[in-house]
Design an enzyme around this catalytic site. Structure first.
Site, PDB file in Angstrom:
ATOM      1  N   HIS A 170     -11.488  10.167  -6.387  1.00  0.00           N
ATOM      2  CA  HIS A 170     -12.234  11.339  -6.883  1.00  0.00           C
ATOM      3  C   HIS A 170     -13.547  11.606  -6.135  1.00  0.00           C
ATOM      4  O   HIS A 170     -14.442  12.256  -6.677  1.00  0.00           O
ATOM      5  CB  HIS A 170     -12.525  11.211  -8.384  1.00  0.00           C
ATOM      6  N   ASP A 206      -5.417  11.740  -4.515  1.00  0.00           N
ATOM      7  CA  ASP A 206      -5.148  12.195  -5.884  1.00  0.00           C
ATOM      8  C   ASP A 206      -5.322  13.700  -5.949  1.00  0.00           C
ATOM      9  O   ASP A 206      -6.457  14.192  -5.948  1.00  0.00           O
ATOM     10  CB  ASP A 206      -6.126  11.492  -6.822  1.00  0.00           C
ATOM     11  N   HIS A 254       1.001  16.281 -10.435  1.00  0.00           N
ATOM     12  CA  HIS A 254       0.097  17.427 -10.551  1.00  0.00           C
ATOM     13  C   HIS A 254      -0.369  17.860  -9.170  1.00  0.00           C
ATOM     14  O   HIS A 254      -0.117  17.176  -8.180  1.00  0.00           O
ATOM     15  CB  HIS A 254      -1.059  17.134 -11.506  1.00  0.00           C
ATOM     16  N   GLU A 298      -4.358  18.834 -14.480  1.00  0.00           N
ATOM     17  CA  GLU A 298      -4.181  17.466 -14.977  1.00  0.00           C
ATOM     18  C   GLU A 298      -5.532  16.775 -15.073  1.00  0.00           C
ATOM     19  O   GLU A 298      -5.815  16.026 -16.010  1.00  0.00           O
ATOM     20  CB  GLU A 298      -3.260  16.696 -14.034  1.00  0.00           C
ATOM     21  N   GLU A 299      -6.363  17.054 -14.076  1.00  0.00           N
ATOM     22  CA  GLU A 299      -7.640  16.341 -13.987  1.00  0.00           C
ATOM     23  C   GLU A 299      -8.530  16.573 -15.203  1.00  0.00           C
ATOM     24  O   GLU A 299      -9.346  15.734 -15.547  1.00  0.00           O
ATOM     25  CB  GLU A 299      -8.379  16.735 -12.708  1.00  0.00           C
TER      26      GLU A 299
END
Ligand SMILES: *[C@@H]1O[C@H](CO)[C@@H](O)[C@H](O)[C@H]1NC(C)=O
Ligand SMILES: *[C@@H]1O[C@H](CO)[C@@H](O)[C@H](O)[C@H]1NC(C)=O
Ligand SMILES: *[C@@H]1O[C@H](CO)[C@@H](O)[C@H](O)[C@H]1NC(C)=O
Ligand SMILES: *[C@@H]1O[C@H](CO)[C@@H](O)[C@H](O)[C@H]1NC(C)=O
Ligand SMILES: *[C@@H]1O[C@H](CO)[C@@H](O)[C@H](O)[C@H]1NC(C)=O
Ligand SMILES: *[C@@H]1O[C@H](CO)[C@@H](O)[C@H](O)[C@H]1NC(C)=O
Length: 735
Positions: free
Chosen positions: A528, A361, A351, A399-400
């Site tokens: 994150h 990420d 993603h 995606e998250e």
């Protein structure tokens, strides 16, 4: 990953739960080798340039880029433009209109502490502080969780650590610690327990193990500083929450409104907020109640107490602004057309949307996947080579929020993917520089292992220890946990990233891998946070981008194993060994224990009988697959190979139950569907385990009757899937 790809959590979970969830390989002949394929793969791998990956990463992470925003559209357009420049075909946006969730960027969420007269004596800023000069985007500072309910609540706090909150949480604001569980499950447990609000924080015991000062945390190290928080989604599910098992194409019917979702508690009905450990300390310092048991004490310099409430009658107030809005998202797709079987394809995916800058990420993965597609095109341009089957490069959006881009795509292209896609190779991030974590369907576990064997380990500290390849270090840190294999253990597929809809909804075998450091369980400390910046990669985790390159090389090896093997690299022996030596014995053991209880016996009997029949069929299928000679098959004529490959694909689809597992329309795989308890993990055939647990716990005869039927029924469905698998390997009229 909606992911929260926090897949590392899976590992830790699994370790605690013992080996039963894992698959191991046994001793059987290695998959068929293809010298030509290996030669091409090796040459393509050499063309991957770490400096290109670094440049990609810098461009992708210039600002925060949450899905559904202008800033993420800029990233999408840039990926599209580069992919066109590389020379891929049919490069385009694949768009959906989906329900996403945002904070109020002008009014940060926050907590307050009020004295007994209601005067505010402390207020959090709701922002994390930038610590390096790259961190210029103020929106990345905001602390929030997607799909939280909006509102302000005030009351007493109780500390629940990682545990499921019990009655003590009713009417209270709970404070929980990030751990191995998916945060959506924490929020859901809080709602079910009747809490009015939920705070989640990361404890320094996990994320700041070197200390909490500036020399020991980000800026200088990869550990979490006092003001940082882990953002993420708290929606448990796949795709647009309004359209389960239906694509959110512009203008098309949306089954549920936001109100429906709240009424069904499909999204949290209370405010939920991540707070930094500096704020958690202020809360713990004034907690009432008994000191906690040792396992609940964390790393802050304060005696942790359960509450409820604060000393001096002080109260906590939690304020969350959250807007749910329909926004356009775009997956970026590009193709390399296969020269022999263009209508069979492997998906190579990652993603690109991020909670903040996304340097780990997911853009460590995005930057690498882009370079893989470029290197393949360069090689094709130079040599005239073309893979035998097609490759779809997919950069997923949103995606998250809950695997939204990949989930909607899987729903729209359901039939085409089920009949034409031969495998999905998904990455999410390069979370550390030491070793590998692998999650695969048993049939394609061999593909990941053989890719890892070929790629040299880039980290000198591993090589010095004699662990020369990615495989060596993987096996060293994740050794087999049973007696029938000396391969590294791999987890069965679960949630956590975009591979989920492909195996779970569509029955396509998947490979998912990430890298990790060793001291960073359950995920990397800056996961994150706003500190996922190029500085972290370039100065701390992977200065020369050598681990990125190694991961790119594993992509190349895995992709070509699918496109250029004559016989699809599906190892049925590994699947059946796992089933007969591991998955079924785990269930048999549970039956045998539970049936010692005379009262339960009556309810277990029908399921047990079905289970015996299932075991017999699996034994027969096991014998059948062990008689197959893959090396002989791969020398067959093209026509015969096509038949064989079609049957292999068909066999995988036998495990898809069209109406879903235990009533979940999106979770359809009879062997591998994530546990409802923790979305990050699950046992094989989790529905059977879940029903056994419910029967063991239930006290109500009427309910037990229903569960008893359900158990026999679910086992029956699994049995039919294996009968179907047997049929797939035979000519239609064979006995
Ligand atoms: C609350 O208000 C009363 C009356 O104004 C005052 O005497 C008391 O000190 C206040 N308490 C606190 C904690 O400020
Ligand atoms: C922990 O707190 C105590 C009491 O507030 C203080 O005396 C001590 O120095 C603190 N320890 C550390 C390591 O900060
Ligand atoms: C491959 O060739 C095409 C056509 O000439 C060109 O547009 C593309 O940039 C080339 N790709 C690479 C990576 O060299
Ligand atoms: C492995 O084999 C040993 C010796 O036979 C046995 O004691 C042990 O329980 C086995 N371990 C597993 C995981 O099966
Ligand atoms: C690997 O990562 C650690 C931080 O987790 C860092 O201290 C170390 O220098 C890195 N090693 C390499 C070779 O990049
Ligand atoms: C499989 O077939 C090959 C010929 O391609 C043969 O050499 C080999 O012995 C066979 N293996 C088994 C187990 O029958």
């Amino acid at each position: 990953m909606k992911i929260h790809w926090l897949v590392l959590a899976l590992v830790a979970n699994a370790i605690m739960a013992g080996g039963a969830k894992f698959r191991h390989e046994k001793f059987h002949s290695p998959p068929v080798k293809s010298p030509e394929k290996d030669a091409h793969a090796e040459k393509i791998r050499k063309l991957i340039k770490p400096s290109n990956i670094r440049d990609n990463l810098r461009e992708l992470t210039k600002t925060g880029h949450v899905a559904g925003t202008e800033k993420n559209l800029r990233v999408a357009k840039w990926i599209r433009q580069k992919t066109i420049e590389y020379g891929l075909e049919n490069v385009h946006f694949n768009e959906y209109d989906v329900l996403l969730s945002y904070p109020d960027w002008k009014r940060p969420n926050h907590i307050e502490i009020l004295d007994s007269n209601g005067t505010v004596i402390h207020k959090s800023t709701g922002r994390s502080k930038p610590l390096t000069k790259e961190e210029t985007d103020e929106e990345t500072e905001l602390q929030w969780l997607a799909y939280s309910a909006e509102g302000a609540v005030q009351g007493d706090v109780v500390y629940i650590n990682k545990a499921t909150p019990e009655d003590i949480a009713h009417g209270k604001i709970v404070i929980a610690r990030y751990s191995h569980s998916f945060r959506g499950n924490i929020a859901k447990a809080a709602v079910q327990a009747g809490a009015i609000g939920c705070l989640i924080y990361s404890d320094p015991q996990q994320v700041a193990i070197l200390g909490t000062g500036p020399e020991a945390t980000y800026g200088k190290t990869d550990k979490m500083p006092p003001d940082a928080v882990q953002r993420g989604t708290i929606y448990i599910g796949v795709g647009d929450p309004r359209t389960p098992a239906f694509p959110s194409i512009k203008g098309l019917y949306k089954e549920k409104t936001e109100e429906d979702l709240l009424n069904e508690k499909a999204i949290p009905t209370i405010p939920v907020l991540p707070i930094p450990y500096s704020e958690a300390k202020i809360i713990f310092e004034r907690m009432n109640g008994k000191p906690v048991i040792p396992g609940f004490q964390g790393g802050l310099n304060v005696t942790y107490k359960y509450g409820p409430g604060f000393t001096n009658n002080q109260k906590l107030k939690l304020s969350v602004c959250s807007k749910k809005e329909e926004r356009k998202i775009q997956n970026v797709l590009g193709f390399i057309r296969g020269k022999e079987e263009p209508d069979r394809y492997v998906l190579a995916t990652n993603h690109y949307d991020a909670w903040t800058y996304g340097a780990v990420d997911p853009n460590s993965g995005t930057a690498t996947l882009m370079e893989v597609s470029r290197a393949m095109m360069e090689y094709m341009n130079k040599t005239g080579y073309r893979p035998a089957k097609s490759i779809l490069f997919g950069h997923w959006d949103a995606e998250e929020f809950g695997l939204v881009g990949s989930g909607e795509f899987a729903e729209e292209y359901r039939e085409q993917l089920m009949s034409r896609a031969i495998g999905v190779v998904n990455m999410d991030l390069i979370g550390g520089n030491q070793t590998l974590l692998g999650i695969t369907n048993p049939t394609v576990a061999n593909v990941l292992r053989s890719a890892a064997r070929k790629v040299e380990h880039p980290n000198p500290s591993e090589v010095q220890e004699g662990r020369k390849t990615m495989y060596d270090s993987w096996k060293f840190y994740s050794p087999s946990k049973n007696n029938r294999s000396n391969e590294p253990w791999q987890m069965i597929p679960a949630g956590g990233s975009d591979h989920l809809p492909f195996y779970n909804y569509l029955g396509i075998p998947i490979i998912f891998f990430v890298t990790r450091s060793l001291d960073t369980f359950p995920s990397y400390p800056l996961y994150h946070t706003m500190h996922e910046t190029p500085h972290l990669m370039e100065n701390i985790l992977d200065a020369d981008f050598k681990m990125h390159k190694a991961i790119g090389e594993m992509f190349v090896e895995s992709i070509l194993a699918f496109t250029d093997s004559k016989l699809l690299p599906y190892d049925l022996k590994e699947l059946l060994d796992d089933v007969t030596l591991e998955f079924l014995p785990a269930i048999r053991a549970r039956f045998e224990t539970a049936m010692k209880d005379k009262k339960l016996m009556k309810y277990l009997e029908p399921g047990y009988e079905q289970f015996g029949l299932l075991e017999k069929t699996c034994q027969l299928l096991n014998e059948q697959v062990h008689m197959r000679n893959e090396s002989l098959l791969s020398q067959s004529s093209a026509a015969r190979l096509k038949v064989e490959n079609d049957r292999l694909m068909e066999l995988e689809k036998c495990f898809i139950k069209p109406d879903g597992i235990l009533g979940n329309r999106q979770s359809r795989h009879l062997l591998f569907s994530p546990s409802q308890e923790n979305w990050y993990s699950g046992n094989a055939m989790s529905q059977v385990h879940d029903l056994l647990t419910r029967i063991e716990k239930s006290k109500n005869d009427k309910k037990m009757d229903k569960l008893s039927k359900a158990l026999a029924g679910e086992i029956g469905h699994i049995h039919v899937a294996f009968i179907c698998a047997k049929h797939s390997l035979s000519p239609f009229f064979a006995s």
